[in-house]
Enzyme design. Sequence first.
Site, PDB file in Angstrom:
ATOM      1  N   ARG A   1       0.877  -0.956   0.002  1.00 29.21           N
ATOM      2  CA  ARG A   1       0.210   0.155  -0.198  1.00 29.21           C
ATOM      3  C   ARG A   1       0.745   1.349   0.193  1.00 29.21           C
ATOM      4  O   ARG A   1       0.381   2.060  -0.482  1.00 29.21           O
ATOM      5  CB  ARG A   1      -0.557  -0.089   1.279  1.00 29.21           C
ATOM      6  CG  ARG A   1      -1.938  -1.230   1.426  1.00 29.21           C
ATOM      7  CD  ARG A   1      -3.132  -1.092   2.396  1.00 29.21           C
ATOM      8  NE  ARG A   1      -4.045  -1.838   1.924  1.00 29.21           N
ATOM      9  CZ  ARG A   1      -5.038  -2.272   2.949  1.00 29.21           C
ATOM     10  NH1 ARG A   1      -5.107  -1.084   3.878  1.00 29.21           N
ATOM     11  NH2 ARG A   1      -5.911  -3.361   2.365  1.00 29.21           N
TER      12      ARG A   1
ATOM     13  N   ASP B   1     -15.447   7.667   9.709  1.00 28.59           N
ATOM     14  CA  ASP B   1     -14.290   7.017   9.924  1.00 28.59           C
ATOM     15  C   ASP B   1     -13.174   7.688   9.673  1.00 28.59           C
ATOM     16  O   ASP B   1     -13.393   9.044   9.866  1.00 28.59           O
ATOM     17  CB  ASP B   1     -14.432   6.139   8.436  1.00 28.59           C
ATOM     18  CG  ASP B   1     -13.433   5.119   8.209  1.00 28.59           C
ATOM     19  OD1 ASP B   1     -13.995   4.106   8.327  1.00 28.59           O
ATOM     20  OD2 ASP B   1     -12.329   5.185   8.168  1.00 28.59           O
TER      21      ASP B   1
END
Length: 235
Positions: free
Chosen positions: A40, A143
Amino acid sequence: MLSTAPSEISDAEFAQFQQLIYKIAGISLADSKKILLVGRLGRRLKHHKLSSFSEYYRLVTGGRETGEMQTMVDLLTTNETYFFREGSHFEFLTKEVLARHPAKTPFNVWSGASSTGEEIYTISFVLADTLGIDAAWNVTGSDISTAVLATAERGMYWLDRTRGLSDAYFRKYCVKGSGDQEGSYTIAPAIKRHTRFMQVNLNRALPSMGKFHVIFLRNVMIYFDADTKRQVVAR
């Protein structure tokens, strides 16, 4: 100029990122996640033309590249989600909580780590079915990642993203895309009008959000250690 990003990270470099994401988000990144981190964050090294993860760590923590810290957080906190994940939660919501809730009174739910929105819309489907689509219920989705929140608020998914979603719920509360939107679907406006989204870091002091009858936290708590779990619950 690098043509490819580094494919390896040293134990010391990985430990730096473990400590950083724990400090920011309270997430305990297991040693087994080293390959995930390389995959990532490697793209960000390539983007910035960096030759090592140590250089990227210095870039993220140095404050010169505004927004890169949030990008890193977005990449490292995106976790698995799908409709009706942990089905027993929604059964409990229906049979134990909503069954005892006074009729025709508001009902508010918070999905503490709503990711790309599947959980908040699952909750909404259950509330629409149980309380009625026009009743006074609302679901807040939060979030730490701004990237996933943008997806959740948009409420549009590709048709291969229907895991856990029954045909009945799909027909009732989703709208298939057509034309240049073919192959996608969106959550029905009648559902979306009951939702709101906001960025919240559960590892920090919470903003003013109001009160809730139910808070969904299980699918983020599993990434916290025992001490962080206690702090989040206390907040």
